[in-house]
Design an enzyme around this catalytic site. Structure first.
Site, short mmCIF file in Angstrom:
data_model
loop_
_atom_site.label_atom_id
_atom_site.label_comp_id
_atom_site.label_asym_id
_atom_site.label_seq_id
_atom_site.Cartn_x
_atom_site.Cartn_y
_atom_site.Cartn_z
N HIS A 184 -27.54 10.12 -82.56
CA HIS A 184 -28.44 11.01 -81.82
C HIS A 184 -29.14 11.91 -82.82
O HIS A 184 -28.56 12.31 -83.83
CB HIS A 184 -27.65 11.87 -80.81
CG HIS A 184 -28.52 12.47 -79.76
ND1 HIS A 184 -29.21 13.64 -79.97
CD2 HIS A 184 -28.84 12.04 -78.53
CE1 HIS A 184 -29.91 13.93 -78.88
NE2 HIS A 184 -29.71 12.98 -77.99
N ASP B 37 -26.43 7.04 -73.49
CA ASP B 37 -26.73 5.67 -73.05
C ASP B 37 -25.57 4.70 -73.24
O ASP B 37 -25.65 3.56 -72.78
CB ASP B 37 -27.95 5.15 -73.84
CG ASP B 37 -29.21 5.92 -73.46
OD1 ASP B 37 -29.88 6.44 -74.36
OD2 ASP B 37 -29.48 6.01 -72.25
C1 SDX Z 1 -31.71 9.11 -76.16
O1 SDX Z 1 -33.61 13.11 -78.31
C2 SDX Z 1 -32.94 13.06 -77.23
O2 SDX Z 1 -32.48 14.05 -76.71
C3 SDX Z 1 -32.82 11.66 -76.62
C4 SDX Z 1 -31.89 11.52 -75.43
C5 SDX Z 1 -32.42 12.28 -74.23
O3 SDX Z 1 -31.60 12.66 -73.38
O4 SDX Z 1 -33.66 12.38 -74.09
O5 SDX Z 1 -30.61 12.02 -75.76
C6 SDX Z 1 -31.76 10.06 -75.01
O6 SDX Z 1 -32.73 8.63 -76.56
C7 SDX Z 1 -30.39 8.85 -76.80
C8 SDX Z 1 -30.50 7.89 -78.05
C9 SDX Z 1 -30.57 6.45 -77.53
N1 SDX Z 1 -30.84 5.51 -78.65
C10 SDX Z 1 -29.91 4.70 -79.15
O7 SDX Z 1 -28.75 4.68 -78.76
C11 SDX Z 1 -30.43 3.73 -80.22
C12 SDX Z 1 -29.44 3.67 -81.38
N2 SDX Z 1 -29.48 4.96 -82.08
C13 SDX Z 1 -30.36 5.08 -83.21
O8 SDX Z 1 -31.44 4.24 -83.29
C14 SDX Z 1 -30.51 6.50 -83.75
O9 SDX Z 1 -29.26 7.04 -83.82
C15 SDX Z 1 -31.43 7.46 -83.01
C16 SDX Z 1 -32.78 6.87 -82.79
C17 SDX Z 1 -30.85 7.85 -81.70
C18 SDX Z 1 -31.55 8.72 -83.86
O10 SDX Z 1 -32.19 8.37 -85.02
P1 SDX Z 1 -32.53 9.45 -86.17
O11 SDX Z 1 -32.13 10.82 -85.75
O12 SDX Z 1 -33.94 9.21 -86.60
O13 SDX Z 1 -31.51 9.07 -87.29
P2 SDX Z 1 -31.77 7.96 -88.38
O14 SDX Z 1 -32.38 6.75 -87.74
O15 SDX Z 1 -32.48 8.59 -89.51
O16 SDX Z 1 -30.28 7.60 -88.78
C19 SDX Z 1 -29.57 8.39 -89.74
C20 SDX Z 1 -28.62 7.38 -90.42
C21 SDX Z 1 -29.35 6.18 -91.01
O17 SDX Z 1 -28.57 5.67 -92.05
P3 SDX Z 1 -28.87 6.18 -93.60
O18 SDX Z 1 -30.35 5.97 -93.83
O19 SDX Z 1 -28.46 7.63 -93.62
O20 SDX Z 1 -27.98 5.29 -94.44
O21 SDX Z 1 -27.71 6.84 -89.45
C22 SDX Z 1 -27.94 5.43 -89.32
C23 SDX Z 1 -29.30 5.16 -89.89
O22 SDX Z 1 -29.37 3.82 -90.36
N3 SDX Z 1 -27.87 5.13 -87.89
C24 SDX Z 1 -27.25 4.08 -87.36
C25 SDX Z 1 -27.39 4.24 -85.98
N4 SDX Z 1 -28.08 5.36 -85.71
C26 SDX Z 1 -28.38 5.91 -86.90
N5 SDX Z 1 -26.60 3.05 -87.91
C27 SDX Z 1 -26.09 2.13 -87.06
N6 SDX Z 1 -26.18 2.23 -85.70
C28 SDX Z 1 -26.81 3.25 -85.13
N7 SDX Z 1 -26.92 3.35 -83.80
#
Ligand code: SDX
Length: 428
Positions: A307, A364
């Site tokens: 998140h 989710d």
């Molecule tokens: C919602 O914003 C809100 O409030 C949203 C929400 C709402 O109520 O409106 O809460 C609802 O959208 C919840 C999120 C639903 N999405 C997912 O579940 C999709 C999977 N999650 C990711 O794609 C990710 O965690 C996000 C999109 C939710 C957040 O992404 P960020 O904040 O841009 O973080 P990032 O992509 O920069 O990740 C940071 C690190 C990275 O690795 P490094 O570059 O540091 O090595 O964490 C890793 C990412 O690769 N990472 C994951 C991961 N999520 C982040 N690695 C594996 N699996 C994951 N799910």
């Protein structure tokens, strides 16, 4: 003396005001940065940038706190009705008995959709994704109420649009589902309350004497409350940006639906179930999928994990996880993907990759398991998220419009070609 932040650029020191919120959140106000220094800031994805002040929702990602207008989400999820929470988010206070009765009465009497809308619904292909139908239908509905497009509409007109949106979106959502499964639409019935009406429109059939199951209705009420708002998330920010151009509320919410559809946002609840099904069908080898999620060369991510704000736990996920057990037990359902989800959570939370990055189950991760138990099809999961988030989008739009905020128009740093002259096609 108000607090300031000092910025030193090319040996010159600038003082920028610091804003401190009542929850002690701090921000450097850069509203005059370019005028003072000629510089803009750059922050792709707005990870460090506040777009507005807001009095609607407070969340603390480190402590796992979520409050709507000061009320903890745990209390609202346990004690409130969804429309009470909608009123709270939109108008700022919990309604008293008279206010609540009036609010519900307005909504009950606006649930019908103009019959001409059915022509649009019937034109969609049978497998049309209901989020596409919902987004398009919301913009289309605005054409039936041209007065809603007037930026100078009076308060009463804004309230009428709010009632119409809250009332008609469940009907639209249920009709989009009926269209997708080739069943006749079911009309809203005034005898039902909000969640009952939606459940009835989704599952009643001409041959049935269908009675909405209270377990299903109560679970839906809780899920809608948990999704009702989440401050400046991707879709709420979209609603604000579109509304800042003085576009009408229907069009702004339609844009929010489109933003929510993405699998990184609201579309994740559908992606989670598809992921869990894949893992189950692949033999349930959790280590394999955890490794894929950690592999930078692999596009696979653990959907429902991580998140932008919550770096410890998403308080909503904790509530939904418990509700999933309750609902499945009450309905006598054993869903193997619930066990896979729990095992996946267990493995991930003991893995340094996830712990170091603060990746925990989000809203989710478990919600789809409940929707599935309620017989809601996977492609409708994100529509359910939109149904819950609707009052939050309305509240965010209303707050922004009420404060006469300027049109949203971010700056950029240009990285393209420098000036060059046009070349005729024969000389290229
Ligand atoms: C919602 O914003 C809100 O409030 C949203 C929400 C709402 O109520 O409106 O809460 C609802 O959208 C919840 C999120 C639903 N999405 C997912 O579940 C999709 C999977 N999650 C990711 O794609 C990710 O965690 C996000 C999109 C939710 C957040 O992404 P960020 O904040 O841009 O973080 P990032 O992509 O920069 O990740 C940071 C690190 C990275 O690795 P490094 O570059 O540091 O090595 O964490 C890793 C990412 O690769 N990472 C994951 C991961 N999520 C982040 N690695 C594996 N699996 C994951 N799910």
């Amino acid at each position: 003396m108000s607090e300031t932040a000092k910025l030193i650029i090319e040996d010159k020191t600038y003082e920028l005001p610091v804003l401190t919120g009542p929850e002690n959140e701090k921000a450097i106000d850069i509203s005059r940065l370019r005028a003072m220094t000629g510089y803009v800031t750059l922050d792709k994805g707005f990870k460090n940038t506040g777009s507005t002040t807001s009095a609607i929702t407070f969340l603390d990602g480190e402590k796992g706190i979520l409050r709507y207008r000061g009320y903890p989400i745990e209390q609202l999820a346990e004690k409130a009705e969804f429309l009470e929470v909608a009123y709270l988010l939109i108008y700022g206070e919990l309604p008293n008995k008279v206010e609540y009765a009036n609010f519900k009465n307005h909504i009950t009497h606006h649930t019908l959709i103009h019959e001409d809308m059915r022509v649009f619904l019937e034109a969609y292909p049978i497998k049309a994704h209901p989020m596409g139908i919902l987004a398009a239908s919301l913009s289309t509905i605005s054409t039936f109420y041209p007065e809603s497009q007037d930026p100078n509409r009076p308060k009463e007109a804004i309230d009428l649009t709010i009632y119409r949106l809250l009332a008609k979106v469940p009907t639209l959502a249920a009709w989009a589902y009926k269209n997708a499964v080739g069943q006749p639409v079911v009309y809203p019935k005034n005898k039902f309350d909000y969640c009952e009406n939606f459940v009835n429109m989704m599952f009643d059939l001409p041959a049935y004497d269908y009675v909405p199951d209270p377990v299903v209705v109560n679970a839906l009420n809780t899920l809608l409350i948990l999704h009702a708002d989440h401050e400046q998330n991707c879709s709420a920010s979209t609603v604000r940006v579109v509304g800042s151009s003085q576009a009408n509320l229907y069009a702004s919410v339609s844009a929010g639906v489109s933003a929510l559809w993405g699998p990184l946002h609201g579309g994740a609840n559908q992606a989670v179930i598809e992921m869990l099904e894949n893992i189950k069908n692949d033999g349930g080898n959790l280590d394999k999928w955890i490794s894929k999620a950690k592999d930078k060369e692999d596009s696979f991510r653990l959907m429902g994990f991580g998140h932008r704000v919550y770096k410890n736990f998403d308080p909503r996920a904790k509530i939904i996880k418990k509700a999933a057990d309750d609902v499945l037990n009450k309905l006598g359902i054993i869903d193997p993907v619930l066990d896979i989800a729990k095992q996946l959570e267990e493995v991930a939370l003991n893995d340094s990759y996830f712990k170091e990055r603060g990746l925990y189950p989000n809203v989710d991760f478990y919600s789809g398991i409940i929707y599935r138990a309620l017989d809601i099809p996977t492609e409708m999961f994100t529509v359910m998220f939109a149904l819950g988030r609707l009052p939050g989008w309305i509240a965010q739009w209303k707050e922004m419009v009420g404060e006469n905020q300027p049109i949203s128009r971010p700056r950029q740093i240009y990285t393209g070609s420098k000036e060059r002259n046009f070349v005729e096609i024969d000389n290229r």
